[in-house]
Write a protein that holds these residues in place. Structure first.
Motif, PDB file in Angstrom:
ATOM      1  N   GLU A   1       6.339   6.695   9.511  1.00  0.00           N
ATOM      2  CA  GLU A   1       5.466   5.605   9.934  1.00  0.00           C
ATOM      3  C   GLU A   1       4.151   5.692   9.152  1.00  0.00           C
ATOM      4  O   GLU A   1       3.416   6.674   9.280  1.00  0.00           O
ATOM      5  CB  GLU A   1       5.203   5.679  11.445  1.00  0.00           C
ATOM      6  N   VAL A   2       3.895   4.660   8.349  1.00  0.00           N
ATOM      7  CA  VAL A   2       2.706   4.669   7.483  1.00  0.00           C
ATOM      8  C   VAL A   2       1.546   3.901   8.133  1.00  0.00           C
ATOM      9  O   VAL A   2       0.409   4.354   8.109  1.00  0.00           O
ATOM     10  CB  VAL A   2       3.048   4.070   6.098  1.00  0.00           C
ATOM     11  N   LEU A   3       1.847   2.737   8.712  1.00  0.00           N
ATOM     12  CA  LEU A   3       0.820   1.995   9.452  1.00  0.00           C
ATOM     13  C   LEU A   3       1.134   2.119  10.941  1.00  0.00           C
ATOM     14  O   LEU A   3       2.250   1.849  11.377  1.00  0.00           O
ATOM     15  CB  LEU A   3       0.795   0.520   9.021  1.00  0.00           C
TER      16      LEU A   3
ATOM     17  N   SER B   1      -6.561   9.192   0.100  1.00  0.00           N
ATOM     18  CA  SER B   1      -5.281   8.877  -0.535  1.00  0.00           C
ATOM     19  C   SER B   1      -4.165   9.113   0.456  1.00  0.00           C
ATOM     20  O   SER B   1      -4.173  10.100   1.194  1.00  0.00           O
ATOM     21  CB  SER B   1      -5.052   9.799  -1.737  1.00  0.00           C
ATOM     22  N   GLY B   2      -3.211   8.205   0.478  1.00  0.00           N
ATOM     23  CA  GLY B   2      -2.064   8.352   1.374  1.00  0.00           C
ATOM     24  C   GLY B   2      -2.321   7.809   2.770  1.00  0.00           C
ATOM     25  O   GLY B   2      -1.440   7.847   3.628  1.00  0.00           O
ATOM     26  N   ALA B   3      -3.537   7.266   3.014  1.00  0.00           N
ATOM     27  CA  ALA B   3      -3.880   6.776   4.356  1.00  0.00           C
ATOM     28  C   ALA B   3      -3.111   5.507   4.717  1.00  0.00           C
ATOM     29  O   ALA B   3      -2.961   5.185   5.892  1.00  0.00           O
ATOM     30  CB  ALA B   3      -5.379   6.506   4.453  1.00  0.00           C
ATOM     31  N   GLY B   4      -2.664   4.765   3.697  1.00  0.00           N
ATOM     32  CA  GLY B   4      -1.917   3.534   3.964  1.00  0.00           C
ATOM     33  C   GLY B   4      -2.607   2.265   3.466  1.00  0.00           C
ATOM     34  O   GLY B   4      -2.195   1.166   3.818  1.00  0.00           O
ATOM     35  N   LYS B   5      -3.629   2.415   2.616  1.00  0.00           N
ATOM     36  CA  LYS B   5      -4.390   1.247   2.143  1.00  0.00           C
ATOM     37  C   LYS B   5      -3.499   0.293   1.336  1.00  0.00           C
ATOM     38  O   LYS B   5      -3.502  -0.914   1.557  1.00  0.00           O
ATOM     39  CB  LYS B   5      -5.585   1.701   1.286  1.00  0.00           C
ATOM     40  N   SER B   6      -2.756   0.841   0.388  1.00  0.00           N
ATOM     41  CA  SER B   6      -1.900  -0.024  -0.454  1.00  0.00           C
ATOM     42  C   SER B   6      -0.816  -0.668   0.395  1.00  0.00           C
ATOM     43  O   SER B   6      -0.518  -1.859   0.244  1.00  0.00           O
ATOM     44  CB  SER B   6      -1.252   0.781  -1.588  1.00  0.00           C
ATOM     45  N   THR B   7      -0.235   0.111   1.296  1.00  0.00           N
ATOM     46  CA  THR B   7       0.803  -0.435   2.176  1.00  0.00           C
ATOM     47  C   THR B   7       0.225  -1.584   3.009  1.00  0.00           C
ATOM     48  O   THR B   7       0.863  -2.623   3.177  1.00  0.00           O
ATOM     49  CB  THR B   7       1.346   0.674   3.106  1.00  0.00           C
ATOM     50  N   LEU B   8      -0.998  -1.415   3.502  1.00  0.00           N
ATOM     51  CA  LEU B   8      -1.637  -2.473   4.291  1.00  0.00           C
ATOM     52  C   LEU B   8      -1.864  -3.717   3.430  1.00  0.00           C
ATOM     53  O   LEU B   8      -1.574  -4.838   3.865  1.00  0.00           O
ATOM     54  CB  LEU B   8      -2.959  -1.963   4.879  1.00  0.00           C
TER      55      LEU B   8
HETATM   56  N1  LIG Z   1       7.940   2.293  -0.713  1.00  0.00           N
HETATM   57  C1  LIG Z   1       7.669   3.434  -0.058  1.00  0.00           C
HETATM   58  N2  LIG Z   1       8.643   4.228   0.425  1.00  0.00           N
HETATM   59  C2  LIG Z   1       8.377   5.363   1.103  1.00  0.00           C
HETATM   60  N3  LIG Z   1       7.123   5.822   1.345  1.00  0.00           N
HETATM   61  C3  LIG Z   1       6.089   5.083   0.878  1.00  0.00           C
HETATM   62  C4  LIG Z   1       6.306   3.862   0.156  1.00  0.00           C
HETATM   63  N4  LIG Z   1       5.088   3.346  -0.173  1.00  0.00           N
HETATM   64  C5  LIG Z   1       4.160   4.217   0.314  1.00  0.00           C
HETATM   65  N5  LIG Z   1       4.765   5.250   0.938  1.00  0.00           N
HETATM   66  C6  LIG Z   1       4.071   6.365   1.611  1.00  0.00           C
HETATM   67  O1  LIG Z   1       3.153   5.828   2.521  1.00  0.00           O
HETATM   68  C7  LIG Z   1       1.975   6.618   2.589  1.00  0.00           C
HETATM   69  C8  LIG Z   1       0.790   5.751   2.355  1.00  0.00           C
HETATM   70  O2  LIG Z   1       0.777   5.312   1.011  1.00  0.00           O
HETATM   71  P1  LIG Z   1      -0.246   4.223   0.432  1.00  0.00           P
HETATM   72  O3  LIG Z   1      -0.180   3.013   1.268  1.00  0.00           O
HETATM   73  O4  LIG Z   1       0.055   4.094  -1.011  1.00  0.00           O
HETATM   74  O5  LIG Z   1      -1.645   4.967   0.679  1.00  0.00           O
HETATM   75  P2  LIG Z   1      -3.060   4.767  -0.058  1.00  0.00           P
HETATM   76  O6  LIG Z   1      -3.013   3.484  -0.816  1.00  0.00           O
HETATM   77  O7  LIG Z   1      -4.071   4.786   1.049  1.00  0.00           O
HETATM   78  O8  LIG Z   1      -3.230   5.953  -0.958  1.00  0.00           O
HETATM   79  C9  LIG Z   1       2.138   7.726   1.561  1.00  0.00           C
HETATM   80  O9  LIG Z   1       2.541   8.885   2.221  1.00  0.00           O
HETATM   81  C10 LIG Z   1       3.231   7.191   0.661  1.00  0.00           C
HETATM   82  O10 LIG Z   1       3.978   8.234   0.107  1.00  0.00           O
END
Ligand SMILES: Nc1ncnc2c1ncn2[C@@H]1O[C@H](COP(=O)(O)OP(=O)(O)O)[C@@H](O)[C@H]1O
Ligand SMILES: [Mg+2]
Length: 253
Positions: free
Chosen positions: A50-52, A71-78
């Motif tokens: 669970e990322v978000l 880094s890894g907090a979920g910013k890009s995913t959000l």
């Molecule tokens: N497509 C994906 N499949 C599996 N895990 C992912 C994927 N994209 C991101 N993650 C994981 O989600 C977490 C958050 O990533 P990300 O949103 O890139 O964080 P940020 O941009 O804050 O550095 C990380 O642990 C990353 O490895």
């Protein structure tokens, strides 16, 4: 060199509302982005990550928000989720008044292409096309006539200081110029929402400031709502608001 006059680094939303922009904004919802309890998981086989973890956000139309956090907090995913590049696992996402969770993928594609611009750390310009062709591409895809698309893209490229570089290929210009062209491409369709993911992460300090100032200026001129994920404290400071994401949640402290 771009003309960076008239940039107000700490202007509030209200004092950006002059004449036409105020009129335009009258027709927009008060909030461009409302996220309610957004969860997003990735699955590797049966294993769920669970990322978000329940994101709640209300972003006003025309607001410029910096998204910060480790880094890894979920910013890009959000950002990907807010930009309809990925669907949340659960939760509600209301973009420009549309309840997107009730819409199919086809409608998502239309909303994304029409209303959302993206700017990433790496420019992703097509290497075989000139800057002008690259910047006009979103309009061409949207069915705008070639000459009109070129004219609009040309204006925008000129406004980010690339008047003399339009006929060049990406490989023939500097990293800062490539990113400026990517900004022109992101904004050419007048997106209501601009999402930027570490837009200065690949640039030196001076070029980074230049891009930041241009994002602010172009977005303000078009009254776009902006979210910028960044590690750069200067960008964060000059946004209207900072939202901190820690471990998949909005951190209120
Ligand atoms: N497509 C994906 N499949 C599996 N895990 C992912 C994927 N994209 C991101 N993650 C994981 O989600 C977490 C958050 O990533 P990300 O949103 O890139 O964080 P940020 O941009 O804050 O550095 C990380 O642990 C990353 O490895
Ligand atoms: Mg990221």
């Amino acid at each position: 060199m771009a003309n960076l006059d008239n940039i107000r680094s700490s202007a509030t939303i209200e004092n950006r509302l002059g004449g036409k922009i105020a009129e335009y904004k009258m027709n927009m919802p008060e909030h461009s982005i409302i996220a309610k309890d957004i969860h997003k998981s990735y699955f590797e086989g049966p294993k769920e990550m669970e990322v978000l973890k329940g994101i709640n956000l209300e972003i006003k139309t025309g607001e410029i928000v910096a998204l910060v956090g480790p880094s890894g907090a979920g910013k890009s995913t959000l950002l990907h989720t807010l930009g309809l590049m990925e669907r949340p696992t659960s939760g509600e996402l209301i973009l420009l008044g549309w309840e997107t969770q009730n819409e199919n993928n086809n409608k998502h594609d239309i909303l994304r292409n029409k209303y959302i611009g993206f700017l990433f750390q790496f420019h992703y310009l097509l290497q075989e096309l000139t800057l002008l062709e690259n910047a006009s591409l979103p309009l061409r895809i949207a069915g705008v006539k070639s000459q009109d698309a070129m004219d609009l893209a040309g204006e925008l490229l000129a406004s980010v200081g690339l008047k003399e570089r339009m006929a060049h290929l990406p490989s023939q210009v500097s990293g800062g110029e490539q990113q400026r062209a990517a900004l022109a491409r992101a904004m050419v369709g007048n997106p209501a929402i601009l999402l930027c993911d570490e837009p200065t992460g690949n640039l030196d300090l001076e070029r980074g400031e230049e891009i930041r100032d241009l994002i602010w200026r172009v977005a303000r001129a078009k009254c776009s709502t902006v979210i910028v994920a960044t590690h750069n404290p200067d960008i964060a400071k000059s946004a209207d608001r900072i939202i901190r994401i820690v471990n998949g949640k909005v951190c209120t402290i």
